[in-house]
Motif scaffolding. Structure first.
Motif, PDB file in Angstrom:
ATOM      1  N   UNK A 289     132.909  60.181   3.720  1.00  0.00           N
ATOM      2  CA  UNK A 289     133.844  59.314   3.008  1.00  0.00           C
ATOM      3  C   UNK A 289     133.107  58.324   2.103  1.00  0.00           C
ATOM      4  N   UNK A 290     131.974  57.807   2.579  1.00  0.00           N
ATOM      5  CA  UNK A 290     131.173  56.874   1.772  1.00  0.00           C
ATOM      6  C   UNK A 290     130.746  57.525   0.462  1.00  0.00           C
ATOM      7  N   UNK A 291     130.508  58.830   0.479  1.00  0.00           N
ATOM      8  CA  UNK A 291     130.075  59.525  -0.725  1.00  0.00           C
ATOM      9  C   UNK A 291     131.140  59.510  -1.819  1.00  0.00           C
ATOM     10  N   UNK A 314     127.194  55.278  -3.511  1.00  0.00           N
ATOM     11  CA  UNK A 314     128.060  56.294  -2.917  1.00  0.00           C
ATOM     12  C   UNK A 314     127.279  57.520  -2.496  1.00  0.00           C
ATOM     13  N   UNK A 315     126.266  57.894  -3.296  1.00  0.00           N
ATOM     14  CA  UNK A 315     125.479  59.091  -2.988  1.00  0.00           C
ATOM     15  C   UNK A 315     124.695  58.953  -1.694  1.00  0.00           C
ATOM     16  N   UNK A 316     124.498  57.732  -1.218  1.00  0.00           N
ATOM     17  CA  UNK A 316     123.818  57.553   0.061  1.00  0.00           C
ATOM     18  C   UNK A 316     124.562  58.261   1.195  1.00  0.00           C
ATOM     19  N   UNK A 317     125.873  58.402   1.037  1.00  0.00           N
ATOM     20  CA  UNK A 317     126.672  59.069   2.061  1.00  0.00           C
ATOM     21  C   UNK A 317     126.367  60.550   2.191  1.00  0.00           C
ATOM     22  N   UNK A 318     125.595  61.093   1.222  1.00  0.00           N
ATOM     23  CA  UNK A 318     125.284  62.521   1.286  1.00  0.00           C
ATOM     24  C   UNK A 318     124.396  62.860   2.471  1.00  0.00           C
TER      25      UNK A 318
END
Length: 400
Positions: A289-291, A314-318
């Protein structure tokens, strides 16, 4: 040393071989894409034919995964990896022949794209044999990081080749790199026997594909890999129009293009280094969801600095993909691992390509920042829909 950490995985000799081979392979493929794109445009003046130098490297993945993937189970993984890399090297060498017609070059790209998922399936099968189940997702993560880094460097490498050498020489160097990658695998990994596979190559490949898609747990894992990935690339696809709407130039385009890849690398490293396997399972869906949720802020039409920061954060959520890799290994029957991994790789490539095309089509009717916001909403919805199977009382559990 335990394979519960990146350091432990990197100490496995055969993994290091696969890691080096992956970098060589990506450098070779990117150099070919750039060289052919420029060469074909110079010969024909057609942007469409030039773009096919990129598209035809990916579109045949579905063909290879559907019709040839059982080779990754039927034969020793090392044999399959070496054979497919040598085929790709031979294809590149044929492209390097001066005067090769453009249609022939495009058909050779189809051949290369067709064998690519077979190589990916065999490589993942080898990875599962080389590493423990605990180390497998960390190994896959390191290979993704290597591929992404090599791809970024590959564009510079390919551009330098085009400046320093003629297209035939550049293609010959790319072919040599691919052959060297095959030699590295052939000399540096152990030959392990293949698995018993009934039926012919095509029939067993098709049956393995259908079997994977019919299994509810495995289908959920694959869809949770493919659909969010198709939406995650929308900001990259629209980097140029986004930068233009913000009054920026090429530098802003570059920043928008690199924010996501840099964030994903940092996110995967953090998930692998800071979370153990159980914690990664618990945090899989929250990270997914963070992504996507930060993308919804594009509805506010943010400025350049905020837009780049939103995409990077946001990409950290990957990092959620590490838990997804563990689920894929758990759900894939051992006797069809090669076919499952080939299908997963091909589906990911095709979904990302479709994502680029769909983002461009949407941007014909809506402002680019609204399209990115829609991708954020769609991504979050896809995570909720395809991830619901893995939600239990303790968070994320393996599918049943």
């Amino acid at each position: 040393m335990s394979e519960s950490s990146f350091r432990g995985v990197s100490r496995v000799p055969e993994f290091r071989v696969l890691f080096v081979a992956e970098i060589l392979s990506i450098l070779s493929l990117v150099a070919v894409q750039i060289t052919l794109s420029v060469l074909i445009f110079d010969r024909t003046g057609s942007p469409l034919l030039s773009s096919l130098a990129f598209a035809l490297g990916f579109l045949p993945h579905l063909l290879g995964a559907s019709l040839l993937s059982s080779a990754a189970d039927r034969f020793p993984a090392r044999t399959v990896m070496v054979a497919t890399q040598l085929v790709s090297g031979a294809v590149m060498a044929c492209m390097a022949i001066p005067g090769t017609p453009v249609p022939v070059m495009l058909m050779l790209l189809v051949v290369s794209g067709t064998v690519a998922p077979v190589y990916s399936g065999a490589r993942s099968t080898a990875l599962a044999d080389v590493l423990t189940p605990e180390g497998f997702p960390l190994g896959r993560s390191l290979l993704r990081i290597a591929a992404q880094t090599a791809q970024i460097g590959g564009f510079s490498f390919g551009g330098a080749l085009m400046l320093a050498a003629s297209p035939p020489v550049a293609l010959s160097i790319a072919a040599a790199l691919m052959v060297f990658s095959a030699l590295v695998v052939g000399l540096g990994t152990v030959r392990r026997p293949g698995r018993e596979v009934s039926g012919g190559l095509v029939a067993s490949s098709l049956s393995g594909t259908f079997r994977a898609l019919r299994a509810p747990g495995l289908r959920a894992v694959l869809l949770l890999s493919w659909v969010p990935a198709a939406l995650f690339v929308w900001p990259e696809a629209l980097a140029a129009p986004l930068a233009s709407s913000m009054g920026g130039g090429p530098m802003l385009v570059a920043l928008l293009l690199t924010a996501g890849p840099v964030g994903t690398v940092v996110g995967e490293v953090a998930a692998g280094a800071l979370l153990d396997a159980e914690a990664r399972r618990r945090w899989m869906l929250p990270l997914a969801f963070v992504a996507f949720l930060p993308m919804t802020l594009f509805v506010l039409e943010p400025g350049p600095a905020v837009a780049v920061a939103v995409l990077a954060l946001g990409a950290l959520g990957w990092g959620y993909t590490l838990a997804l890799d563990a689920l894929l290994l758990a759900e894939a029957p051992e006797e069809t691992r090669g076919r499952v991994f080939s299908l997963g790789s091909a589906g990911l490539m095709i979904s990302q390509g479709a994502g680029f095309a769909l983002a461009g089509a949407m941007a014909e009717f809506l402002p680019a920042h609204l399209v990115v916001a829609l991708a954020g909403v769609g991504g979050a919805v896809s995570v909720a829909v395809f991830g619901r199977r893995f939600v239990g009382r303790r968070g994320v559990r393996t599918a049943i």
